[in-house]
Motif scaffolding. Structure first.
Motif, PDB file in Angstrom:
ATOM      1  N   ARG A 146       0.833  -1.211   0.000  1.00 48.31           N
ATOM      2  CA  ARG A 146       0.000   0.000   0.000  1.00 48.31           C
ATOM      3  C   ARG A 146       0.864   1.257   0.000  1.00 48.31           C
ATOM      4  O   ARG A 146       0.540   2.242  -0.677  1.00 48.31           O
ATOM      5  N   ASN A 147       1.971   1.211   0.738  1.00 46.97           N
ATOM      6  CA  ASN A 147       2.871   2.373   0.777  1.00 46.97           C
ATOM      7  C   ASN A 147       3.498   2.661  -0.582  1.00 46.97           C
ATOM      8  O   ASN A 147       3.869   3.798  -0.870  1.00 46.97           O
ATOM      9  N   LEU A 148       3.617   1.616  -1.420  1.00 43.98           N
ATOM     10  CA  LEU A 148       4.157   1.790  -2.770  1.00 43.98           C
ATOM     11  C   LEU A 148       3.078   2.175  -3.779  1.00 43.98           C
ATOM     12  O   LEU A 148       3.370   2.356  -4.963  1.00 43.98           O
ATOM     13  N   GLY A 149       1.839   2.282  -3.327  1.00 41.09           N
ATOM     14  CA  GLY A 149       0.751   2.649  -4.220  1.00 41.09           C
ATOM     15  C   GLY A 149       0.068   1.474  -4.889  1.00 41.09           C
ATOM     16  O   GLY A 149      -0.758   1.665  -5.789  1.00 41.09           O
ATOM     17  N   VAL A 150       0.388   0.248  -4.461  1.00 42.93           N
ATOM     18  CA  VAL A 150      -0.245  -0.939  -5.024  1.00 42.93           C
ATOM     19  C   VAL A 150      -1.645  -1.092  -4.415  1.00 42.93           C
ATOM     20  O   VAL A 150      -1.828  -0.925  -3.208  1.00 42.93           O
ATOM     21  N   ASP A 151      -2.631  -1.410  -5.251  1.00 41.29           N
ATOM     22  CA  ASP A 151      -4.005  -1.624  -4.792  1.00 41.29           C
ATOM     23  C   ASP A 151      -4.092  -3.013  -4.164  1.00 41.29           C
ATOM     24  O   ASP A 151      -4.450  -3.997  -4.800  1.00 41.29           O
ATOM     25  N   SER A 152      -3.727  -3.086  -2.893  1.00 42.46           N
ATOM     26  CA  SER A 152      -3.680  -4.353  -2.166  1.00 42.46           C
ATOM     27  C   SER A 152      -4.823  -4.427  -1.168  1.00 42.46           C
ATOM     28  O   SER A 152      -5.116  -3.455  -0.463  1.00 42.46           O
ATOM     29  N   GLN A 153      -5.473  -5.596  -1.115  1.00 44.89           N
ATOM     30  CA  GLN A 153      -6.493  -5.874  -0.119  1.00 44.89           C
ATOM     31  C   GLN A 153      -6.199  -7.226   0.527  1.00 44.89           C
ATOM     32  O   GLN A 153      -5.433  -8.030  -0.016  1.00 44.89           O
ATOM     33  N   VAL A 154      -6.818  -7.459   1.683  1.00 40.59           N
ATOM     34  CA  VAL A 154      -6.612  -8.713   2.400  1.00 40.59           C
ATOM     35  C   VAL A 154      -7.965  -9.314   2.737  1.00 40.59           C
ATOM     36  O   VAL A 154      -8.891  -8.607   3.146  1.00 40.59           O
ATOM     37  N   LEU A 155      -8.075 -10.628   2.563  1.00 46.04           N
ATOM     38  CA  LEU A 155      -9.269 -11.368   2.981  1.00 46.04           C
ATOM     39  C   LEU A 155      -8.842 -12.368   4.047  1.00 46.04           C
ATOM     40  O   LEU A 155      -7.952 -13.194   3.815  1.00 46.04           O
ATOM     41  N   ILE A 156      -9.468 -12.270   5.219  1.00 44.53           N
ATOM     42  CA  ILE A 156      -9.110 -13.120   6.351  1.00 44.53           C
ATOM     43  C   ILE A 156     -10.353 -13.857   6.863  1.00 44.53           C
ATOM     44  O   ILE A 156     -11.480 -13.565   6.457  1.00 44.53           O
ATOM     45  N   GLN A 157     -10.136 -14.792   7.773  1.00 42.87           N
ATOM     46  CA  GLN A 157     -11.253 -15.530   8.361  1.00 42.87           C
ATOM     47  C   GLN A 157     -12.117 -14.610   9.218  1.00 42.87           C
ATOM     48  O   GLN A 157     -13.321 -14.556   9.072  1.00 42.87           O
ATOM     49  N   ALA A 166     -13.000  -9.321   6.388  1.00 47.30           N
ATOM     50  CA  ALA A 166     -13.223 -10.636   6.992  1.00 47.30           C
ATOM     51  C   ALA A 166     -14.296 -11.373   6.202  1.00 47.30           C
ATOM     52  O   ALA A 166     -15.154 -10.752   5.568  1.00 47.30           O
ATOM     53  N   MET A 167     -14.221 -12.689   6.210  1.00 47.53           N
ATOM     54  CA  MET A 167     -15.249 -13.479   5.544  1.00 47.53           C
ATOM     55  C   MET A 167     -16.616 -13.108   6.109  1.00 47.53           C
ATOM     56  O   MET A 167     -16.793 -13.038   7.327  1.00 47.53           O
ATOM     57  N   PRO A 168     -17.594 -12.832   5.243  1.00 47.57           N
ATOM     58  CA  PRO A 168     -18.915 -12.390   5.735  1.00 47.57           C
ATOM     59  C   PRO A 168     -19.622 -13.491   6.508  1.00 47.57           C
ATOM     60  O   PRO A 168     -19.438 -14.685   6.253  1.00 47.57           O
ATOM     61  N   LYS A 169     -20.431 -13.061   7.454  1.00 48.51           N
ATOM     62  CA  LYS A 169     -21.223 -14.009   8.224  1.00 48.51           C
ATOM     63  C   LYS A 169     -22.408 -14.483   7.382  1.00 48.51           C
ATOM     64  O   LYS A 169     -22.947 -13.746   6.571  1.00 48.51           O
ATOM     65  N   ASN A 170     -22.791 -15.719   7.582  1.00 52.02           N
ATOM     66  CA  ASN A 170     -23.959 -16.265   6.899  1.00 52.02           C
ATOM     67  C   ASN A 170     -24.783 -17.078   7.884  1.00 52.02           C
ATOM     68  O   ASN A 170     -24.526 -17.053   9.097  1.00 52.02           O
ATOM     69  N   LYS A 171     -25.788 -17.800   7.383  1.00 53.87           N
ATOM     70  CA  LYS A 171     -26.692 -18.522   8.275  1.00 53.87           C
ATOM     71  C   LYS A 171     -25.995 -19.630   9.053  1.00 53.87           C
ATOM     72  O   LYS A 171     -26.519 -20.132  10.052  1.00 53.87           O
ATOM     73  N   GLY A 231      -5.652 -24.017   9.424  1.00 55.95           N
ATOM     74  CA  GLY A 231      -6.588 -23.770  10.502  1.00 55.95           C
ATOM     75  C   GLY A 231      -8.043 -23.842  10.080  1.00 55.95           C
ATOM     76  O   GLY A 231      -8.910 -23.201  10.678  1.00 55.95           O
ATOM     77  N   GLY A 232      -8.337 -24.615   9.003  1.00 54.40           N
ATOM     78  CA  GLY A 232      -9.701 -24.745   8.523  1.00 54.40           C
ATOM     79  C   GLY A 232     -10.157 -23.611   7.632  1.00 54.40           C
ATOM     80  O   GLY A 232     -11.335 -23.515   7.292  1.00 54.40           O
ATOM     81  N   PHE A 233      -9.241 -22.730   7.215  1.00 58.95           N
ATOM     82  CA  PHE A 233      -9.618 -21.543   6.434  1.00 58.95           C
ATOM     83  C   PHE A 233      -9.904 -21.878   4.977  1.00 58.95           C
ATOM     84  O   PHE A 233     -10.965 -21.559   4.441  1.00 58.95           O
ATOM     85  N   LEU A 234      -8.971 -22.530   4.308  1.00 55.00           N
ATOM     86  CA  LEU A 234      -9.083 -22.751   2.873  1.00 55.00           C
ATOM     87  C   LEU A 234      -8.890 -24.232   2.564  1.00 55.00           C
ATOM     88  O   LEU A 234      -7.874 -24.820   2.928  1.00 55.00           O
TER      89      LEU A 234
END
Length: 420
Positions: free
Chosen positions: A26-37, A53-58, A117-120
């Motif tokens: 981000r400091n270099l101007g790269v359009d970076s995002q993070v997706l976490i549990q 964060a991963m959205p909550k569902n039913k 850890g069960g994420f992916l």
């Protein structure tokens, strides 16, 4: 260029390293995002709107991240009937909805970090259409489930008869997981990044990853935060003695790989060698236990340190940092210590030589030799003029090789190359 980092969390060594990659980009101007549990209450990224964060569902009410980890562990019940918190073995069999969330973000490429850890799920990787860059923080990607092989070399072929599982059967859980990986990943558009040369060599030697490109990019950290602080002031703020030589280390908990079983006798030998009145030890990451272990010296427990300033103070208060790991990649604690100008003592294993130059900014003891580890601590503490040189070179190495900016530029160059 839109980059998406996937990580189970942004805590600890691997998660913190992932977040530092993100901030550097981000400091270099790269359009970076993070997706976490999910966001943890103590997470420094909790208020960062570029971290999702991963959205909550039913199902979230009954399948929260803690339960997912427990369910991921269930296949191990056949090998460990009683849950053992020291077991780091991940099956990754639970389905996930990550591809649908990734599709909404429309990244140009995906940078995987610690996704266990069960994420992916193992079978999720080929569902991604984007090029994949996988930053390995341990050995899990090329083993049959363990995060560190701890001397076992069965990952060179196809695992099975796993000593970690105490198994003598070829077709055990480790072989099954290895086969799932081999089947799912054989046609991936994948580049591997390792923080250490040791882990790169392991990956390149493994049956699962030997056909993929492997590149070494060391982790980085904010050297404006992790920097030497006046030792007297640091000790005063932390309530530590001003007139003792201080040995610092982090709690090893239940993890035998961290080498607590070797550090304890090493410290006792040092005490018996005439250092008892000169030295005290400082431990962070744990509060004082009811039954204190016999370390040979008076011990000060700092508890869990959650911010960079507190950690920098702890390192700066110390005369030497010791890391007795039996197997490790590029430990963040050692990197933080040298950035604060603290000489380190470790065994000559894993990624330690990438951080510690023997008798230049610390001491690399012969693997698992307690006597040499003890000698290394004494050598670092034994001469004030030599100690000053070690401390100077420790900080210099961090500035030359492990800054956030340097790490981010290396990732940016690799991303642009992969994207084409």
């Amino acid at each position: 260029m839109k980059v998406l980092l996937l990580s189970h969390n942004l805590e600890g060594g691997a998660g913190g390293a992932a977040y530092r990659v993100h901030k550097g980009l981000r400091n270099l101007g790269v359009d970076s995002q993070v997706l976490i549990q999910r966001h943890w209450d103590s997470s420094q990224s909790k208020d960062d709107d570029t971290v999702r964060a991963m959205p909550k569902n039913k199902f979230s009410k009954w399948l929260n991240p803690t339960w997912k980890q427990e369910l991921d562990w269930r296949p191990l019940r056949a090998y460990y009937p009683d849950h053992d918190s020291g077991i780091c073995f991940y099956t990754q069999w639970l389905p996930d909805s990550i591809p649908s969330q990734v599709a909404k973000l429309e990244p140009d490429l995906i940078n995987l970090h610690w996704v266990s850890g069960g994420f992916l799920q193992i079978e999720t990787l080929p569902k991604f259409k984007q090029p994949l860059i996988w930053t390995l923080h341990d050995m899990w990607a090329f083993t049959g489930g363990c995060d560190y092989s701890q001397g076992c070399d069965r990952y060179l072929n196809s695992c099975g008869a796993c000593p970690y599982l105490r198994s003598h059967k070829t077709q055990d859980l480790s072989r099954q997981i290895w086969q799932r990986k081999a089947q799912a990943w054989k046609h991936l558009n994948l580049t591997i990044v390792t923080p250490s040369h040791w882990l790169a060599q392991c990956a390149q030697s493994s049956a699962l990853l030997r056909n993929f490109r492997v590149k070494v990019i060391p982790n980085g950290l904010d050297t404006s935060q992790y920097k030497p602080i006046n030792s007297k002031m640091a000790r005063q703020l932390l309530g530590l003695p001003p007139d003792k030589l201080l040995i610092l280390f982090g709690s090893w908990g239940h993890n035998r790989r961290k080498g607590g079983d070797l550090l304890q006798p090493a410290l006792k030998r040092l005490s018996q060698a005439g250092w008892q009145e000169k030295v005290e030890v400082v431990i962070f990451g744990v509060t004082q236990p009811k039954v204190k272990p016999d370390l040979g010296f008076k011990a000060h427990y700092l508890g869990r340190l959650n911010d960079e300033l507190s950690l920098a103070l702890a390192y700066s208060a110390a005369d030497v940092f010791v890391a007795p790991s039996l197997q490790d990649n590029l430990p963040t604690t050692v990197m933080e210590a040298i950035a604060c100008g603290v000489p380190c003592v470790a065994f000559n294993i894993g990624g330690m030589p990438d951080l510690i130059e023997h008798q230049q900014n610390g001491y690399l003891a012969r693997p698992y030799e307690i006597e040499d580890f003890t000698q290394g601590i004494a050598w670092v503490l034994g001469n004030s003029e030599r100690h000053q040189h070690l401390a100077y070179r420790a900080r210099e190495k961090a500035e030359q090789e492990f800054t956030l900016e340097l790490q981010a530029k290396r990732y940016q160059a690799l991303f642009e190359e992969v994207r084409g």
